[in-house]
Design a protein around this motif. Sequence first.
Motif, PDB file in Angstrom:
ATOM      1  N   ILE A   1     -13.858 -77.538 -27.073  1.00 38.65           N
ATOM      2  CA  ILE A   1     -15.167 -77.902 -26.525  1.00 38.65           C
ATOM      3  C   ILE A   1     -15.246 -79.409 -26.311  1.00 38.65           C
ATOM      4  O   ILE A   1     -15.720 -79.887 -25.272  1.00 38.65           O
ATOM      5  CB  ILE A   1     -16.285 -77.420 -27.467  1.00 38.65           C
ATOM      6  N   SER A   2     -14.749 -80.156 -27.268  1.00 41.00           N
ATOM      7  CA  SER A   2     -14.862 -81.618 -27.188  1.00 41.00           C
ATOM      8  C   SER A   2     -13.942 -82.234 -26.142  1.00 41.00           C
ATOM      9  O   SER A   2     -14.154 -83.374 -25.734  1.00 41.00           O
ATOM     10  CB  SER A   2     -14.554 -82.237 -28.557  1.00 41.00           C
ATOM     11  N   ARG A   3     -12.947 -81.477 -25.671  1.00 37.47           N
ATOM     12  CA  ARG A   3     -11.986 -82.024 -24.719  1.00 37.47           C
ATOM     13  C   ARG A   3     -12.119 -81.427 -23.321  1.00 37.47           C
ATOM     14  O   ARG A   3     -11.335 -81.744 -22.427  1.00 37.47           O
ATOM     15  CB  ARG A   3     -10.564 -81.790 -25.247  1.00 37.47           C
ATOM     16  N   ALA A   4     -13.102 -80.567 -23.125  1.00 34.47           N
ATOM     17  CA  ALA A   4     -13.300 -79.920 -21.828  1.00 34.47           C
ATOM     18  C   ALA A   4     -14.020 -80.852 -20.860  1.00 34.47           C
ATOM     19  O   ALA A   4     -15.008 -81.485 -21.225  1.00 34.47           O
ATOM     20  CB  ALA A   4     -14.079 -78.626 -21.992  1.00 34.47           C
TER      21      ALA A   4
ATOM     22  N   TRP B   1     -20.887 -73.380 -23.291  1.00 37.26           N
ATOM     23  CA  TRP B   1     -20.898 -74.296 -22.136  1.00 37.26           C
ATOM     24  C   TRP B   1     -21.847 -75.463 -22.356  1.00 37.26           C
ATOM     25  O   TRP B   1     -21.538 -76.597 -21.993  1.00 37.26           O
ATOM     26  CB  TRP B   1     -21.286 -73.525 -20.874  1.00 37.26           C
ATOM     27  N   LEU B   2     -22.995 -75.193 -22.955  1.00 39.31           N
ATOM     28  CA  LEU B   2     -23.938 -76.282 -23.214  1.00 39.31           C
ATOM     29  C   LEU B   2     -23.392 -77.263 -24.238  1.00 39.31           C
ATOM     30  O   LEU B   2     -23.665 -78.470 -24.174  1.00 39.31           O
ATOM     31  CB  LEU B   2     -25.280 -75.713 -23.674  1.00 39.31           C
ATOM     32  N   ARG B   3     -22.626 -76.771 -25.179  1.00 38.80           N
ATOM     33  CA  ARG B   3     -21.986 -77.663 -26.148  1.00 38.80           C
ATOM     34  C   ARG B   3     -20.984 -78.586 -25.452  1.00 38.80           C
ATOM     35  O   ARG B   3     -20.863 -79.773 -25.803  1.00 38.80           O
ATOM     36  CB  ARG B   3     -21.308 -76.843 -27.248  1.00 38.80           C
ATOM     37  N   ILE B   4     -20.258 -78.034 -24.484  1.00 43.94           N
ATOM     38  CA  ILE B   4     -19.357 -78.870 -23.697  1.00 43.94           C
ATOM     39  C   ILE B   4     -20.149 -79.959 -22.973  1.00 43.94           C
ATOM     40  O   ILE B   4     -19.766 -81.137 -22.966  1.00 43.94           O
ATOM     41  CB  ILE B   4     -18.579 -78.004 -22.689  1.00 43.94           C
ATOM     42  N   CYS B   5     -21.259 -79.562 -22.366  1.00 43.41           N
ATOM     43  CA  CYS B   5     -22.095 -80.525 -21.648  1.00 43.41           C
ATOM     44  C   CYS B   5     -22.599 -81.621 -22.576  1.00 43.41           C
ATOM     45  O   CYS B   5     -22.644 -82.803 -22.188  1.00 43.41           O
ATOM     46  CB  CYS B   5     -23.280 -79.805 -20.995  1.00 43.41           C
TER      47      CYS B   5
END
Length: 279
Positions: free
Chosen positions: A174-177, A211-215
Motif C-alpha cells: 500500500i505504501s509503495r503503490a 485503495w483509499l489507504r493508497i491515496c
Amino acid sequence: MTMQLRGYKSLWEWNGSWEGKLAGVAEAGYVGVEYTPPADPKDDPTFRKDLDDMNLSFIAQVVTRGPDHSRSFREQVLRAAELRPVLINSHSAADRMTADEQLRFFEAALRVEQEIGIPIAHETHRGRAFFTPWHTAAVLKQLPALAIGADFSHWCAACESMPSPDDEDVRLSISRAIHIHGRVGYPEGPQVSDPRAPEFAAHVETFIDLWLRICQHRFDAGADIMTFTPEFGPPPYLQVQPYTRQPVADLWDVNLWMFQTFKSRYDLLFSDSQLLSSL
C-alpha cells in the motif's frame, strides 16, 4: 494542497482497439486510456494523434516475456516512452524466477526508469514476481525506490483470501503503490461477476478501503495526482452463462460504475483542500 483523482479507461475491454472509442471515453469523464501500445508499431503516430485530438493522456502497459525478461522490459519500455505516457504499468518478471533473478531484474528496471524519466509501476499480478504480498514485500524491502501498480485482486486468487491491511506485507505494498487497478476480487478469483450486486458489497468495501489507504499514502508523500483505472476485464475474467456464453454483466457499465463509486468515496475525504487522515 490538493490531490486530483484521474480516471483512465482500460482498452482491454476492446482488446486494445481505440478507433471510434475515444470520444465516448472522454465524455464519460475519463482523462485518458490505459493499455499496451498498438499491436503494429506503424499505428503509434495515429494513436498518439488521436489521443491528442481528444485531449486524452496515456498510461502504457508492458508485459515482459522470457527467456530474457530484462531485455524484453527494456525494449517495450523504450517503445512505450515514445508515446509520451504519464506512467508505465508493467507486468514484470515471472513467478518461477529465483529471488536473485528477480532482484537483478528490478535493479535493471530501476536503471531504465531513471533513463527515460517516466514513472514505472510494477503490477501485483499472478504469474509475475509480485503474485503474492510476501513475494512483493521481499523485493520492496531491498529496493526502496521501486514502485508498484496495485491490482490486489490477483492476490485473492493466488492466496484464496481477501487482502487485509492488518497484514504487514500488504501494508508495505500500500505504501509503495503509485497507480491503482480498480478491480474487485473474491477469495476464489480475481473478479466478482458484478460489483453492483449486494452479495459483493463487503468485497467492494474491502477494496475501496485498500485503495483509499493508497491515496492517503500518496497524499502524505506530496503527490498531486492519483491515477485509477477500473479494470474489470472481458471473458474469461468476466463470467459467462453456460452454453450460450453470454456475459453476465456489461463491462462498460461495470467499469464506469466502479470509477464513479470510488471517485465519490475519494471526494468525501477532501475537506478544505486537505485529505483527511481518517484511515
